[in-house]
Write a protein that holds these residues in place. Structure first.
Motif, PDB file in Angstrom:
ATOM      1  N   THR A  33       0.701  -1.250  -0.020  1.00 16.90           N
ATOM      2  CA  THR A  33       0.087  -0.012  -0.058  1.00 16.90           C
ATOM      3  C   THR A  33       0.750   1.002  -0.015  1.00 16.90           C
ATOM      4  O   THR A  33       1.998   1.081   0.506  1.00 16.90           O
ATOM      5  CB  THR A  33      -0.939   0.101   1.346  1.00 16.90           C
ATOM      6  OG1 THR A  33      -1.646  -1.107   1.306  1.00 16.90           O
ATOM      7  CG2 THR A  33      -1.865   1.191   1.309  1.00 16.90           C
ATOM      8  N   ILE A  47      -4.654   7.146   0.458  1.00 16.92           N
ATOM      9  CA  ILE A  47      -4.257   6.070   0.325  1.00 16.92           C
ATOM     10  C   ILE A  47      -4.132   5.529  -1.261  1.00 16.92           C
ATOM     11  O   ILE A  47      -5.108   5.634  -1.925  1.00 16.92           O
ATOM     12  CB  ILE A  47      -5.104   4.856   1.155  1.00 16.92           C
ATOM     13  CG1 ILE A  47      -5.219   5.001   2.705  1.00 16.92           C
ATOM     14  CG2 ILE A  47      -4.615   3.429   0.918  1.00 16.92           C
ATOM     15  CD1 ILE A  47      -6.024   4.281   3.367  1.00 16.92           C
ATOM     16  N   SER A  49      -3.284   2.088  -3.625  1.00 16.08           N
ATOM     17  CA  SER A  49      -3.180   0.936  -3.715  1.00 16.08           C
ATOM     18  C   SER A  49      -1.867   0.274  -4.530  1.00 16.08           C
ATOM     19  O   SER A  49      -1.648   0.885  -5.413  1.00 16.08           O
ATOM     20  CB  SER A  49      -4.504   0.027  -4.460  1.00 16.08           C
ATOM     21  OG  SER A  49      -4.347  -1.344  -4.812  1.00 16.08           O
ATOM     22  N   ASP A  66      -4.899  -6.409  -0.593  1.00 18.25           N
ATOM     23  CA  ASP A  66      -5.498  -5.194  -0.253  1.00 18.25           C
ATOM     24  C   ASP A  66      -5.677  -4.499   0.982  1.00 18.25           C
ATOM     25  O   ASP A  66      -6.790  -4.915   1.499  1.00 18.25           O
ATOM     26  CB  ASP A  66      -6.399  -4.933  -1.518  1.00 18.25           C
ATOM     27  CG  ASP A  66      -6.890  -3.066  -1.382  1.00 18.25           C
ATOM     28  OD1 ASP A  66      -6.460  -2.449  -0.431  1.00 18.25           O
ATOM     29  OD2 ASP A  66      -7.526  -2.893  -2.392  1.00 18.25           O
ATOM     30  N   GLN A  68      -6.430  -1.899   3.106  1.00 18.28           N
ATOM     31  CA  GLN A  68      -7.465  -1.027   3.398  1.00 18.28           C
ATOM     32  C   GLN A  68      -8.927  -1.730   2.589  1.00 18.28           C
ATOM     33  O   GLN A  68      -9.812  -1.805   3.289  1.00 18.28           O
ATOM     34  CB  GLN A  68      -7.303   0.263   2.908  1.00 18.28           C
ATOM     35  CG  GLN A  68      -8.510   1.187   3.065  1.00 18.28           C
ATOM     36  CD  GLN A  68      -8.864   1.436   4.566  1.00 18.28           C
ATOM     37  OE1 GLN A  68      -8.197   0.957   5.317  1.00 18.28           O
ATOM     38  NE2 GLN A  68      -9.773   2.159   4.637  1.00 18.28           N
ATOM     39  N   SER A  72      -9.407  -4.489   6.268  1.00 16.97           N
ATOM     40  CA  SER A  72      -9.617  -3.586   7.117  1.00 16.97           C
ATOM     41  C   SER A  72     -11.163  -3.529   7.386  1.00 16.97           C
ATOM     42  O   SER A  72     -11.981  -3.741   6.738  1.00 16.97           O
ATOM     43  CB  SER A  72      -8.970  -2.446   6.942  1.00 16.97           C
ATOM     44  OG  SER A  72      -7.770  -2.392   6.798  1.00 16.97           O
ATOM     45  N   ARG A  74     -14.055  -1.665   7.389  1.00 15.46           N
ATOM     46  CA  ARG A  74     -14.401  -0.434   6.751  1.00 15.46           C
ATOM     47  C   ARG A  74     -15.614   0.544   7.405  1.00 15.46           C
ATOM     48  O   ARG A  74     -15.830   1.844   7.090  1.00 15.46           O
ATOM     49  CB  ARG A  74     -15.000  -0.847   5.282  1.00 15.46           C
ATOM     50  CG  ARG A  74     -13.981  -1.654   4.408  1.00 15.46           C
ATOM     51  CD  ARG A  74     -12.646  -0.809   3.998  1.00 15.46           C
ATOM     52  NE  ARG A  74     -12.890   0.396   3.224  1.00 15.46           N
ATOM     53  CZ  ARG A  74     -12.937   0.411   2.127  1.00 15.46           C
ATOM     54  NH1 ARG A  74     -12.874  -0.520   1.193  1.00 15.46           N
ATOM     55  NH2 ARG A  74     -13.089   1.508   1.499  1.00 15.46           N
ATOM     56  N   ASN A  79      -8.516   4.529   8.803  1.00 15.28           N
ATOM     57  CA  ASN A  79      -7.983   3.439   7.858  1.00 15.28           C
ATOM     58  C   ASN A  79      -7.306   2.502   8.755  1.00 15.28           C
ATOM     59  O   ASN A  79      -6.573   2.561   9.751  1.00 15.28           O
ATOM     60  CB  ASN A  79      -7.085   4.157   7.292  1.00 15.28           C
ATOM     61  CG  ASN A  79      -7.408   5.363   6.261  1.00 15.28           C
ATOM     62  OD1 ASN A  79      -8.864   5.337   5.791  1.00 15.28           O
ATOM     63  ND2 ASN A  79      -6.701   6.364   6.225  1.00 15.28           N
ATOM     64  N   PHE A  80      -7.223   1.142   7.881  1.00 15.71           N
ATOM     65  CA  PHE A  80      -6.857  -0.079   8.363  1.00 15.71           C
ATOM     66  C   PHE A  80      -6.937  -0.667   9.621  1.00 15.71           C
ATOM     67  O   PHE A  80      -6.227  -1.463  10.303  1.00 15.71           O
ATOM     68  CB  PHE A  80      -5.132   0.303   8.537  1.00 15.71           C
ATOM     69  CG  PHE A  80      -4.463   1.153   7.133  1.00 15.71           C
ATOM     70  CD1 PHE A  80      -4.759   0.595   5.906  1.00 15.71           C
ATOM     71  CD2 PHE A  80      -3.711   2.233   7.628  1.00 15.71           C
ATOM     72  CE1 PHE A  80      -4.201   1.264   4.803  1.00 15.71           C
ATOM     73  CE2 PHE A  80      -3.331   3.185   6.408  1.00 15.71           C
ATOM     74  CZ  PHE A  80      -3.711   2.691   4.996  1.00 15.71           C
ATOM     75  N   THR A  81      -8.211  -0.510   9.962  1.00 14.76           N
ATOM     76  CA  THR A  81      -8.808  -0.902  11.569  1.00 14.76           C
ATOM     77  C   THR A  81      -8.778  -2.326  11.320  1.00 14.76           C
ATOM     78  O   THR A  81      -9.372  -2.927  10.332  1.00 14.76           O
ATOM     79  CB  THR A  81      -9.868  -0.360  11.814  1.00 14.76           C
ATOM     80  OG1 THR A  81      -9.803   1.067  11.899  1.00 14.76           O
ATOM     81  CG2 THR A  81     -10.454  -0.944  13.114  1.00 14.76           C
ATOM     82  N   TRP A 113       4.239  -2.943   5.501  1.00 13.63           N
ATOM     83  CA  TRP A 113       2.845  -3.470   4.963  1.00 13.63           C
ATOM     84  C   TRP A 113       2.877  -4.968   5.202  1.00 13.63           C
ATOM     85  O   TRP A 113       1.982  -5.551   5.702  1.00 13.63           O
ATOM     86  CB  TRP A 113       2.649  -3.279   3.725  1.00 13.63           C
ATOM     87  CG  TRP A 113       2.685  -1.398   3.420  1.00 13.63           C
ATOM     88  CD1 TRP A 113       3.720  -0.764   2.874  1.00 13.63           C
ATOM     89  CD2 TRP A 113       1.602  -0.525   3.887  1.00 13.63           C
ATOM     90  NE1 TRP A 113       3.399   0.553   2.867  1.00 13.63           N
ATOM     91  CE2 TRP A 113       2.169   0.477   3.780  1.00 13.63           C
ATOM     92  CE3 TRP A 113       0.469  -0.990   4.481  1.00 13.63           C
ATOM     93  CZ2 TRP A 113       1.165   1.902   3.988  1.00 13.63           C
ATOM     94  CZ3 TRP A 113      -0.241   0.175   4.883  1.00 13.63           C
ATOM     95  CH2 TRP A 113       0.303   1.540   4.623  1.00 13.63           C
ATOM     96  N   ASN A 279      -3.729   8.581  14.288  1.00 11.04           N
ATOM     97  CA  ASN A 279      -5.035   8.931  13.414  1.00 11.04           C
ATOM     98  C   ASN A 279      -6.061   9.098  14.402  1.00 11.04           C
ATOM     99  O   ASN A 279      -7.122  10.230  14.135  1.00 11.04           O
ATOM    100  CB  ASN A 279      -5.397   7.826  12.353  1.00 11.04           C
ATOM    101  CG  ASN A 279      -4.504   8.020  11.236  1.00 11.04           C
ATOM    102  OD1 ASN A 279      -4.059   8.961  10.908  1.00 11.04           O
ATOM    103  ND2 ASN A 279      -4.400   6.823  10.668  1.00 11.04           N
TER     104      ASN A 279
END
Length: 295
Positions: A33, A47, A49, A66, A68, A72, A74, A79-81, A113, A279
């Motif tokens: 990413t 972000i 890709s 991928d 995100q 993750s 959504r 982001n990225f949780t 990543w 964040n």
């Protein structure tokens, strides 16, 4: 006794990978990413890709993850949780990761990543994954073969065996402030740690945290992990060797996983990553911040 990496099976060498690409139980994934830093937009980054670069050239047989878009939560405002363990296991199984597979993860420009996905896999109890040392950059620099286009693995069955505590939230981090048994480490660059760079909103750091930028534990020429003794000395210099517990953060829980991966390699067992990191923290005015005084 000299420091050593205690889980060498979790660090894949390019030569080993080249020799095992035809192994039917092997699953190789490009996890790239890109963070596109912007000014004047009110957000720290957008972000990008890594899929277009993957489709242009990747390690033969590798599929793409991928982070995100596919792995993750959504519904999260950040982001990225990390998703719930069973949810993540189902998503990874759909990508072809299953019980009994050997997984190698790589990324481009930085290994963070790949370490993020590795840490997520560890959090749901999957232990047969490795990070490619040097990533795609080293593979390409060595003149090894690549292919273009896309690859996919058949769906598999993956059982989640959650390890609570590998990811934590802001309340756990707040509780660690002032705890002499906990070392809180910021994996961001020094200008972000000091408060000179206000990228995430309120400039500065979590009070009492120390700085081990991911760049300090990577060989900049080879893009590989530095030797264990050097990495151990870097963490010892900020007191991590004396801590019972280590909490790591960064901008969005990505760079922190690279530091966490290496601390795990050095034998530390109580390690947690603050998933939302700056964040969340920098935007919540109820949470304390500190910064260096301007000189």
């Amino acid at each position: 006794m000299p420091a050593r990496y205690m889980h060498p099976e979790a660090i894949a060498d390019t030569s080993w990978l080249a020799d095992h690409l035809q192994d039917p139980a092997l699953r190789v994934f490009d996890c790239t990413t890109y963070l596109l830093y912007e000014t004047g937009t009110g957000r720290p980054y957008s972000i990008g890709s890594g899929r277009p670069d993957y489709e242009a050239a990747h390690i033969p047989g590798a599929a793409f993850l991928d982070l995100q878009g596919e792995l993750s939560d959504r519904s999260s405002p950040f982001n990225f949780t990390m998703p719930a363990p069973d949810d993540l296991a189902a998503r990874l199984a759909a990508k072809g990761i299953g019980d009994g597979h050997r997984v190698v993860l790589y990324s481009r420009k930085t290994m963070q990543w790949a370490t993020r996905v590795w840490w997520m896999l560890r959090a749901i109890g999957f232990d047969d994954a490795a990070v490619l040392d040097g990533g795609f950059d080293r593979w390409q620099a060595e003149g090894r073969p690549t292919e273009s286009g896309t690859r996919d693995y058949p769906p598999a069955r993956l059982t989640a065996r959650p390890r609570p505590g590998l990811f934590v939230g802001k309340e756990d981090v707040r509780a660690a402030i002032g705890d002499t048994g906990t070392c809180t480490i910021n994996a961001l660059a020094p200008d972000l740690h000091s408060g000179a760079n206000p990228r995430y909103g309120r400039p500065g750091r979590i009070p009492g945290s120390v700085n081990v930028p991911v760049a300090s534990v990577i060989d900049p020429a080879a893009m590989t992990f530095r030797p264990a003794e050097e990495v151990a000395a870097t963490f010892a210099a900020v007191g991590a060797d004396r801590a019972k517990r280590i909490v790591l953060y960064c901008g969005g829980g990505i760079a922190a996983t690279l530091d966490a991966f290496l601390l795990h390699q050095l034998g530390h067992s109580d390690i947690a990553v603050y998933d939302a990191s700056m964040n969340e923290w920098a935007k919540d005015a109820s949470l304390p911040m500190e910064r260096d005084e301007p000189s």
